[in-house]
Design an enzyme around this catalytic site. Sequence first.
Site, PDB file in Angstrom:
ATOM      1  N   SER A  78      36.582  39.678  35.158  1.00 32.20           N
ATOM      2  CA  SER A  78      37.644  39.126  34.315  1.00 32.20           C
ATOM      3  C   SER A  78      39.022  39.315  34.947  1.00 32.20           C
ATOM      4  O   SER A  78      39.232  40.220  35.759  1.00 32.20           O
ATOM      5  CB  SER A  78      37.641  39.814  32.954  1.00 32.20           C
ATOM      6  OG  SER A  78      36.359  39.768  32.389  1.00 32.20           O
TER       7      SER A  78
HETATM    8  N1  SAH Z   1      33.420  42.958  31.981  1.00 31.73           N
HETATM    9  C1  SAH Z   1      33.068  42.257  33.200  1.00 31.73           C
HETATM   10  C2  SAH Z   1      33.099  40.759  33.026  1.00 31.73           C
HETATM   11  C3  SAH Z   1      31.784  40.310  32.769  1.00 31.73           C
HETATM   12  S1  SAH Z   1      31.444  38.568  32.708  1.00 31.73           S
HETATM   13  C4  SAH Z   1      33.907  42.647  34.349  1.00 31.73           C
HETATM   14  O1  SAH Z   1      34.933  43.314  34.144  1.00 31.73           O
HETATM   15  O2  SAH Z   1      33.541  42.335  35.467  1.00 31.73           O
HETATM   16  C5  SAH Z   1      30.226  38.643  31.416  1.00 31.73           C
HETATM   17  C6  SAH Z   1      28.998  39.467  31.699  1.00 31.73           C
HETATM   18  O3  SAH Z   1      28.214  39.451  30.525  1.00 31.73           O
HETATM   19  C7  SAH Z   1      28.132  38.929  32.808  1.00 31.73           C
HETATM   20  O4  SAH Z   1      27.874  39.926  33.748  1.00 31.73           O
HETATM   21  C8  SAH Z   1      26.852  38.493  32.077  1.00 31.73           C
HETATM   22  O5  SAH Z   1      25.684  38.634  32.858  1.00 31.73           O
HETATM   23  C9  SAH Z   1      26.860  39.437  30.904  1.00 31.73           C
HETATM   24  N2  SAH Z   1      26.067  38.999  29.763  1.00 31.73           N
HETATM   25  C10 SAH Z   1      25.859  37.738  29.303  1.00 31.73           C
HETATM   26  N3  SAH Z   1      25.074  37.734  28.230  1.00 31.73           N
HETATM   27  C11 SAH Z   1      24.770  39.033  27.970  1.00 31.73           C
HETATM   28  C12 SAH Z   1      23.987  39.700  26.975  1.00 31.73           C
HETATM   29  N4  SAH Z   1      23.353  39.023  26.017  1.00 31.73           N
HETATM   30  N5  SAH Z   1      23.907  41.053  27.030  1.00 31.73           N
HETATM   31  C13 SAH Z   1      24.522  41.759  27.989  1.00 31.73           C
HETATM   32  N6  SAH Z   1      25.284  41.191  28.958  1.00 31.73           N
HETATM   33  C14 SAH Z   1      25.403  39.851  28.943  1.00 31.73           C
END
Ligand code: SAH
Length: 220
Positions: A64
């Site tokens: 993000s």
């Molecule tokens: N907080 C992260 C940004 C993550 S992007 C950072 O700072 O890098 C969103 C993330 O959510 C992705 O890695 C994706 O694989 C995960 N995600 C999507 N659906 C999900 C679910 N149902 N449970 C857990 N993680 C999930």
Amino acid sequence: MTGEERDWRAEARALAQALLQEGIGARVAEAIARVPRHLFVPPDLAERAYEDSALPIGCDQTISQPFVVAYMTELLEIHRGERVLEVGTGSGYQTAVLAELGAQVYSVEIVPELSLRAEKVLKAAGYSSVHLCVGDGAVGWPGFAPFDGIIVTAANEGVPPALIEQLDTGRRMVIPIEDEDASQFVWRMTKRADGRVDGERMLAVRFVPMRSTRTTPAGE
Ligand code: SAH
């Protein structure tokens, strides 16, 4: 340029300074200044790690934008020693920012490869108050509930009921929610004594959608 050669601390401080100017508070900005973001992005993008932008991290996911990380972190109103559930570990960068604030972080990620990679990076960077697991974050992490804060970093159509259950009374959940017209906003939900939540619509954002395992038969 490798991580060792660059003066990443100066770059991280400059990023934190820019965030302060955009209205982020000092406590969160100082946490951002201490996190080596270049370790959380793929090596070929490390040079851009201290730009205020989202970057691809593989598996169709992104790390993000620092402003959004800082903004959502502030909305959580978390203090040292408190327990936070994060849904969507991704790169582990948001996890590290929460750990810098002294939180005990419980972070769930659905893509095993991302969780493993985040675990390695967090360990190498010295974050020990973080607990990661692979799974569907829509069901939370019941074994460690209730949480003093919940942060979701993938977009939902509504708030998963299990997450409301696992939030302590009076505390906050920060979650991106997609409207019917596909626009997305971060919402701040506050849990009331009657078990329901009050919601406030905050910042317009763009997160990847939450994936679900709920259509898969149990045990697969
Ligand atoms: N907080 C992260 C940004 C993550 S992007 C950072 O700072 O890098 C969103 C993330 O959510 C992705 O890695 C994706 O694989 C995960 N995600 C999507 N659906 C999900 C679910 N149902 N449970 C857990 N993680 C999930």
